[in-house]
Every structure is written in structure tokens, then in C-alpha cells.
Write a protein that holds these residues in place. Structure first.
Motif, short mmCIF file in Angstrom:
data_model
loop_
_atom_site.label_atom_id
_atom_site.label_comp_id
_atom_site.label_asym_id
_atom_site.label_seq_id
_atom_site.Cartn_x
_atom_site.Cartn_y
_atom_site.Cartn_z
N THR A 168 -4.82 1.26 -6.35
CA THR A 168 -5.22 1.92 -5.12
C THR A 168 -6.17 1.07 -4.30
OG1 THR A 168 -6.92 3.08 -6.36
CG2 THR A 168 -4.86 4.25 -5.99
N GLY A 169 -6.93 0.20 -4.95
CA GLY A 169 -7.81 -0.71 -4.22
C GLY A 169 -7.03 -1.66 -3.33
N PHE A 170 -5.83 -2.01 -3.73
CA PHE A 170 -4.97 -2.86 -2.92
C PHE A 170 -4.59 -2.16 -1.62
CE2 PHE A 170 -0.66 -4.07 -1.69
CZ PHE A 170 -0.86 -5.41 -1.42
N GLY A 171 -4.16 -0.90 -1.73
CA GLY A 171 -3.81 -0.14 -0.54
C GLY A 171 -4.99 0.04 0.39
N ASN A 172 -6.16 0.27 -0.19
CA ASN A 172 -7.37 0.41 0.61
C ASN A 172 -7.70 -0.88 1.34
OD1 ASN A 172 -9.86 1.50 1.55
ND2 ASN A 172 -10.88 0.44 -0.12
N ALA A 173 -7.56 -2.01 0.69
CA ALA A 173 -7.86 -3.30 1.32
C ALA A 173 -6.92 -3.60 2.47
CB ALA A 173 -7.79 -4.42 0.27
#
Length: 151
Positions: free
Chosen positions: A92-97
Motif C-alpha cells: 500500500t505504501g507504493f500506491g500512496n507514493a
């Protein structure tokens, strides 16, 4: 003021970092995100014709979509403030970035602003992910070729 005195003064005046509290919050946040991902995976296996192995791809896509949606509504920032690194470690950190960079550069236009800067943060993740996958596949292919392991 020399460096040694400055460092000492800084250490006296800055507040102590609640390390144990941060670790617990990060663990709870990352664990909760992974638990939600497990439920999404079970959803795909129960209601669609996915196996445990094939359900991972739609699960990852769904979790990235959820993170992008929460970032767009400004909620993922609150999750990140609470959980710290726990919110950045899962996929999910990837999508947030990706979405954070797109929102930040929206004022510069859709092509040069959003399109040009969307993968500024996430580009390194994609690069090292692709390279790591290639290296692991190469090693596995060599090991299979020499009969050390089987598919």
C-alpha cells in the motif's frame, strides 16, 4: 559554537523519541494492512475461481487501489502519521507514493506535472523490484538447468 557543543545542546533540547510506542504502532498498522490483504485474498478465493497462488495478483492490485483511494481522500496520510513505517512497508505504501506525487504536481499540468512526476518516488521501487525479480529468476533458471532444484 563547535559541532560537539551543538550536538550536545540539540540532544538536551529535543524531545525524546518514544521508540517503543512507535514500534508498536508500526507493527499494529502494518499488521492491520496485511490482515485486510488476507481478507481480500480470501474474498477472491471464495467468490471467484482463484487458488491460493493465483489470488495474490488481484489482491495486490486491490490493496494498491485501496491505498490510492485513501490517499486521494486524504485518509492515508492520517494512517501514516499514526503507523509510521508500518504504513509504508506493505504494498500500500507504493500506491500512496504514486498518488501523492501525482496530487502534489497536479498544478503543473496533467502531462508534465502528473505524468512526468507520478513515478518520481515509486520509480526506484519499480526499478529494484524488476531487477530483483530478474536476478532471482536467473538464479532459479540456472539451478533448474543443473538439476539442483525442480520447478
Amino acid at each position: 559554537m563547535d559541532e560537539k557543543k551543538y550536538a550536545q545542546l540539540e540532544q538536551q533540547t529535543s524531545p525524546k523519541t518514544p521508540l517503543l510506542r512507535n514500534v508498536i504502532f508500526a507493527f499494529l498498522t502494518g499488521g492491520t494492512i496485511c490482515l485486510i490483504g488476507q481478507f481480500v485474498s480470501l474474498f477472491y478465493m471464495t467468490f471467484f475461481d482463484f487458488t491460493e497462488r493465483t489470488a495474490s495478483n488481484p489482491t495486490v492490485a486491490t490493496m494498491v487501489f485501496f491505498a490510492m483511494l485513501l490517499t486521494g481522500f486524504g485518509q492515508y496520510k492520517k494512517i501514516g502519521q499514526f503507523g509510521g513505517a508500518g504504513s509504508a512497508v506493505p504494498i500500500t505504501g507504493f500506491g500512496n507514493a504514486v498518488i501523492s506525487a501525482a496530487i502534489e504536481h497536479k498544478s503543473e499540468g496533467y502531462v508534465l506535472g502528473v505524468g512526468g512526476n507520478m513515478f518520481k518516488l515509486a520509480g526506484s521501487v519499480i526499478l529494484f523490484g524488476v531487477f530483483s525479480a530478474f536476478a532471482v529468476a536467473l538464479v532459479k533458471t540456472i539451478l533448474v538447468k543443473f538439476g539442483v532444484v525442480s520447478w
